[in-house]
Design a protein around this motif. Sequence first.
Motif, PDB file in Angstrom:
ATOM      1  N   LEU A 114       0.805  -1.077   0.102  1.00  0.00           N
ATOM      2  CA  LEU A 114      -0.135  -0.051  -0.026  1.00  0.00           C
ATOM      3  C   LEU A 114       0.789   1.319  -0.124  1.00  0.00           C
ATOM      4  O   LEU A 114       0.819   2.223  -0.890  1.00  0.00           O
TER       5      LEU A 114
ATOM      6  N   SER B 297      -7.812  -2.773   2.198  1.00  0.00           N
ATOM      7  CA  SER B 297      -6.863  -3.383   1.411  1.00  0.00           C
ATOM      8  C   SER B 297      -6.749  -2.319   0.246  1.00  0.00           C
ATOM      9  O   SER B 297      -5.806  -2.456  -0.365  1.00  0.00           O
ATOM     10  N   VAL B 298      -7.800  -1.755  -0.022  1.00  0.00           N
ATOM     11  CA  VAL B 298      -7.838  -0.825  -1.116  1.00  0.00           C
ATOM     12  C   VAL B 298      -7.307   0.496  -0.850  1.00  0.00           C
ATOM     13  O   VAL B 298      -7.745   1.044  -0.149  1.00  0.00           O
ATOM     14  N   PRO B 299      -6.260   0.678  -1.824  1.00  0.00           N
ATOM     15  CA  PRO B 299      -5.661   2.208  -1.500  1.00  0.00           C
ATOM     16  C   PRO B 299      -6.655   3.331  -1.888  1.00  0.00           C
ATOM     17  O   PRO B 299      -7.334   3.161  -2.821  1.00  0.00           O
TER      18      PRO B 299
ATOM     19  N   ASN C 151      -4.974  14.994  -3.196  1.00  0.00           N
ATOM     20  CA  ASN C 151      -4.117  14.896  -4.438  1.00  0.00           C
ATOM     21  C   ASN C 151      -5.243  14.559  -5.686  1.00  0.00           C
ATOM     22  O   ASN C 151      -5.002  15.073  -6.777  1.00  0.00           O
ATOM     23  N   VAL C 152      -5.712  13.223  -5.474  1.00  0.00           N
ATOM     24  CA  VAL C 152      -6.754  12.686  -6.291  1.00  0.00           C
ATOM     25  C   VAL C 152      -7.743  13.806  -6.750  1.00  0.00           C
ATOM     26  O   VAL C 152      -8.104  13.804  -7.856  1.00  0.00           O
TER      27      VAL C 152
ATOM     28  N   VAL D  56      -3.357  13.023   2.149  1.00  0.00           N
ATOM     29  CA  VAL D  56      -2.558  13.627   1.229  1.00  0.00           C
ATOM     30  C   VAL D  56      -2.784  13.130  -0.090  1.00  0.00           C
ATOM     31  O   VAL D  56      -3.136  13.868  -0.933  1.00  0.00           O
ATOM     32  N   ILE D  57      -3.219  11.772  -0.259  1.00  0.00           N
ATOM     33  CA  ILE D  57      -3.489  11.427  -1.515  1.00  0.00           C
ATOM     34  C   ILE D  57      -4.760  11.714  -2.071  1.00  0.00           C
ATOM     35  O   ILE D  57      -4.845  11.974  -3.116  1.00  0.00           O
TER      36      ILE D  57
ATOM     37  N   SER E 113      -5.116  -3.913  -5.237  1.00  0.00           N
ATOM     38  CA  SER E 113      -6.020  -4.210  -4.160  1.00  0.00           C
ATOM     39  C   SER E 113      -5.906  -5.601  -3.762  1.00  0.00           C
ATOM     40  O   SER E 113      -5.957  -6.136  -2.648  1.00  0.00           O
TER      41      SER E 113
ATOM     42  N   ASN F 237      -7.775  16.978  -6.127  1.00  0.00           N
ATOM     43  CA  ASN F 237      -7.735  18.337  -6.273  1.00  0.00           C
ATOM     44  C   ASN F 237      -8.071  19.237  -5.047  1.00  0.00           C
ATOM     45  O   ASN F 237      -8.667  20.369  -5.405  1.00  0.00           O
TER      46      ASN F 237
ATOM     47  N   ASN G 215     -10.077   6.653  -7.584  1.00  0.00           N
ATOM     48  CA  ASN G 215     -10.205   7.123  -9.024  1.00  0.00           C
ATOM     49  C   ASN G 215     -11.223   6.059  -9.701  1.00  0.00           C
ATOM     50  O   ASN G 215     -12.017   6.435 -10.694  1.00  0.00           O
ATOM     51  N   ILE G 216     -11.583   5.110  -8.915  1.00  0.00           N
ATOM     52  CA  ILE G 216     -12.645   4.247  -9.374  1.00  0.00           C
ATOM     53  C   ILE G 216     -14.053   4.946  -9.027  1.00  0.00           C
ATOM     54  O   ILE G 216     -14.963   4.882 -10.017  1.00  0.00           O
TER      55      ILE G 216
ATOM     56  N   PHE H 121      -6.018   6.083  -3.540  1.00  0.00           N
ATOM     57  CA  PHE H 121      -5.910   6.341  -4.785  1.00  0.00           C
ATOM     58  C   PHE H 121      -6.716   5.580  -5.885  1.00  0.00           C
ATOM     59  O   PHE H 121      -7.238   5.983  -6.763  1.00  0.00           O
ATOM     60  N   VAL H 122      -6.751   4.229  -5.516  1.00  0.00           N
ATOM     61  CA  VAL H 122      -7.590   3.435  -6.278  1.00  0.00           C
ATOM     62  C   VAL H 122      -9.178   3.407  -5.931  1.00  0.00           C
ATOM     63  O   VAL H 122      -9.793   3.954  -6.832  1.00  0.00           O
TER      64      VAL H 122
ATOM     65  N   ASN I  92      -3.556  -9.455   3.861  1.00  0.00           N
ATOM     66  CA  ASN I  92      -4.429  -9.423   4.935  1.00  0.00           C
ATOM     67  C   ASN I  92      -5.196 -10.386   5.225  1.00  0.00           C
ATOM     68  O   ASN I  92      -5.404 -10.868   6.455  1.00  0.00           O
TER      69      ASN I  92
ATOM     70  N   VAL J  33      -2.717  -6.533  -1.796  1.00  0.00           N
ATOM     71  CA  VAL J  33      -3.022  -6.292  -0.314  1.00  0.00           C
ATOM     72  C   VAL J  33      -3.891  -7.113   0.521  1.00  0.00           C
ATOM     73  O   VAL J  33      -3.636  -7.674   1.567  1.00  0.00           O
TER      74      VAL J  33
ATOM     75  N   VAL K  83     -14.359   8.132  -9.230  1.00  0.00           N
ATOM     76  CA  VAL K  83     -14.319   9.040 -10.242  1.00  0.00           C
ATOM     77  C   VAL K  83     -14.598   8.442 -11.577  1.00  0.00           C
ATOM     78  O   VAL K  83     -15.419   9.223 -12.442  1.00  0.00           O
ATOM     79  N   LEU K  84     -14.095   7.486 -11.799  1.00  0.00           N
ATOM     80  CA  LEU K  84     -14.485   6.676 -13.204  1.00  0.00           C
ATOM     81  C   LEU K  84     -16.089   6.271 -13.103  1.00  0.00           C
ATOM     82  O   LEU K  84     -16.708   6.747 -14.322  1.00  0.00           O
TER      83      LEU K  84
END
Lengths: 519, 278, 318
Positions: free
Chosen positions: B210, C145-147, C263-264, C259-260, B255, C266, C153-154, C149-150, B262, B258, C156-157
């Motif tokens: 991550l 587990s999902v960052p 950033n994603v 932070v992220i 994903s 704005n 962005n998803i 930024f992922v 976990n 990670v 947003v998509l």
Amino acid sequence: MKRNVLLTLTVLLLTAALLFPATQVFAEPQSGGTLRFGILRDPEGFDPHINYGTTSTAVQGNIYDTLIEYDENGEFRGALATDWEMEGDQTYIFHLREGVEFHDGTPFTSEDVIATLDRIKDPETNAARHGRIAGLFNYEAIDDYTVRIVLREPDATFLHDLASFTLYIVSARDIENGMNFNRETNGTGAFMLESWEPEGEYVFVRNPNYWQEGLPYLDRLIQIPFQDDQTRVNALISGEVDLIEYVPWQDFDYLDAEFSLFTHESLYNGIRLNHNREPFDQKEVRQAMNYIVDQQMALDLAFGGHGDIKSGPLQPAGSLFYQDELEGALLPDHEKAMELLAEAGYNSPAEVPPIEFTVAAIAVHSDTAEVVQEQLQAFGLRVNWRTVEVSTMIENRTSGAYVMQQDGLSMANPDPDYLRFLFHSRDGSNHSVGVNFENERLDELFEEGLKTIDYDERKAIYLEVEKLLIEESPWIFLFWRPQAEAAHPKVQGYTTVPGGLGMYNLSRFNQIWIDDSVQ
Amino acid sequence: MNRFKSIKRLLKDFRIIICGLFILLLALTAIFAPIIAPHSFSQMNTLDRFSGPGPEFLLGTDEFGRDILSRLIHGARLTLIISLGAVAISSVIGTLAGLIAGYSGGWTENILMRLMDALFSFPPFLLAIFVIVFLGPSVINLILTIGLLYIPRFARIAHSSTLLVKELEYVEAAQALGASIPRIIGRHILPNIFAPIMVQMSLTLGAAVLLESGLSFLGLGPPPPTPSWGRMVQQSARFMQMSPYGIIWPSVIISLTVLSFNIFADAVRDNLDPRLRQ
Amino acid sequence: MSQYLLKRLGLTIILLWLVATILFYFVHLLPGDPAMVVLGGGEQHQPTAEQLARVREQLGLEDPLMVQYSRYLGGLIRGDLGNSFVNQRPVTLDLRIRLTRSLQLIIPAMVLASLLGIFLGILAAGRRGKFSDFFFSGIALTGFSVPVFVSGNILVLIFAINLRVLPSAGYANLFEDPSRWLSYAILPIVSLSLAPLANVMRMTRTSMLEQFNQDYVRTVRAKGVSERVITYRHVLRNALLPVITLIGMQTGILFAGSVIVENVFNWPGLSTLLIRSIGSRDYPVIQGTVLLTSFLFILVNLVTDLSYAFINPKVRYK
């Protein structure tokens, strides 16, 4: 059902009626209205003599005026000076415009011009053009509306300096009163700054006493920062703003179809080669680099093909000093590159020691660098990428702490003399300072070119300059990268300045008007 | 304690099988990346930009016309090297520090554990950004930075487990019999803290993936041309409107990776930690 | 209790001083010259050595490091963080504006994560071993587990690009235009809340299950009290203690973790300012931003610890 058809027809007709005036070419400018302008980032300060990067131009340029300015053809016209003449080769007499007032009502006179030049000359100001003004032989006020400026030597580019941003005229009284120019504003320009909030709206109102009769058309001008490219584009599409700068190239085609797109070339990408470091201490290796890299492919991949490659001539196409003769001189030629490497003692690219490639982590640099890296590696060279931050990249320009560095720069003015700022061995030149780049003949030519006033003679001088630069290959010359603004069709009177002067587009909002008939 | 029994029990848990297989697959992919990858990960192509999934490019291509699948495969290598390296550093140093602190007690313990507290009191992501900006982004620096950040996690676990084990009768007995300190630690303490450290390693691997992808996303990851998953997302995000594939695939793979670490940690804990077994 | 409080406060102040000191030296050792940035980066003319020296002097960078350090520490004590090198504005002014904007994401995200997390955690605990427990636990695991930024962005998509119902990024002032604010804030809030939501839910579930195994529950159950009453009257109250600690810690993490997300999307909050100031080597702004973030991080942890100690007296005597 029938009613529906009727309704549709009516709507269609109405729409057509609404749309048609928009397509009229000779519409009369209308006064009034507000223009909302999406800018790249928060203007960092208002001081008209400090260069905060191109983003502050739209603020500084609409509040302040210069003595002379560029017109739509990129030629000089009077602004705060009505006209000027030369006495001999080194002396300029400027006749100032009478009846001009600063926003606070103070009349504009020659005293203000002298005080402005003094302020730029004062080292404490940290003015961008400090060196330039400090190097003048003399300047003085002859009377209230006449100023004489004497140069040390003839200089073909002096007028460009006077027309450029960071040479805006401020009021002598403000300087005397110790005004904080970074936070407060008082110019002679078309707009007055009414209120602002960091990262929020910068609100300008019409200057009712503006010296150009009937201008500006707009009542209000609001500038709003949108740092993210996509957000800025979306703001235009959603109607939140009417005009945006720094349009990302991905959106060119779409915006060109639905909106008004104004493209220009004023920034260029190139890669510095440090001739003190292996393997670039050999001229042949530097030359080979220019033949290995395919600029068109780099432009296609990094900027979707928008922009203009430096296939040889180092001036943008369409500029007065574009050297047709050099066209194609820098096109890729791998056989030639191989020969050059062999001359340098490398029988295959794999023998060349690994090259460290310094790249700042911003897309306009790193996209280009990624393509170039791939091209060099595909050729067989070993390239080690080193990510740095923008500030380190900037510092490297002076310290020379790089082997090969991706860079991007803007032109000081449309004159080929901009190359002197990079490659003259002294004069604090951008490239030479860091790596002690020196070519005597080049120095001579630059100095001669500066003194020469005759166009044909100058063009011949700069042809030799460009040939020498291609021969020396201190850079991998790449391309002019695309720049654009986009506007809603109702925005009229937006003018672009040619010859690599696109940055000045944004300081000319006095001409813009809103066509209410366009929805 | 019967090791065979516990391993057998572990293998009965389908979560361990599935996640273990995924991780194994990922590791094999990373090791054999150059053989498996159908295309070059760096070759650009002006004509094949933004293609969707198809027979030629199974997952499509990115904004430079590069094969996304090949980039993911090579990216696995980078990601695993960085996270394994980081976890190796933090687990060895952290466990040692915790063991020493717990076993020796007194001032050594105080200093070591306060140091860990201090390290813990920095916002981790901020600290990572700073160290990377300072050192410059490279694979080695990323391993060191991420490794450093996760030291306290292991130190704390090793410390508290050591304290517990130290008081056990047989350890005291061994001590009384004059067994050397390394022997006591090696024979009696280490095996007992093995399970929680294992769990923590799996969790930390997930966290390291991550963190690494997050840093890469901010442009502070390993440099090109070697593809990094986080950077792939960052680069493609600008072109989401033209083609979503550049962003979808690396997102999915990050994903899943990670998640596997976990779930694996969860399952191991459930099976090995008697207190939580229900 | 008061002794414990004093000790903790003392430790916190020492910790803050440590952070401030390390930060100061760190920032001043960063490669890159702020004077160069102030002088416009040498776009056309390379600034001369004298020019650079003059700017460095104006910025106070020519003084010995110890002098700069004491000046900085003195300013800190007075609550003065200095002025930005780049725009000369007081750093505190920018920090105030930015913090307000960051909190507009962090607070709603934490509220959402806490409420929904506790609710789902209870639900999962109540159905232990059943499909829904399994389902929720899976969701929770995925959540952390999902960052960001992922997930960002998803989102947003889906919502900005495919459905076109929400803007992809941007900011509007909450107090001037709340509905527009919501349209911008909803996606960042959701993606920011996923990880803490998952953590809160897992902790609630585990903690509830632990409580269910306690003797007192058996006693109450033997008395014939309904499961519902047991859950909400007895178990929940005790089970929430570690959950509250966790919520505190997660809030601390979000101060740096946004932070992220900023950033994603704005979002012009603290992190955006930090990234920009690092880029321009704007020392006072970097120091101010990191100090404020660390301060909040430490403060939230302190308050969490203290409230924990207040509720659970055993901790105090450790």
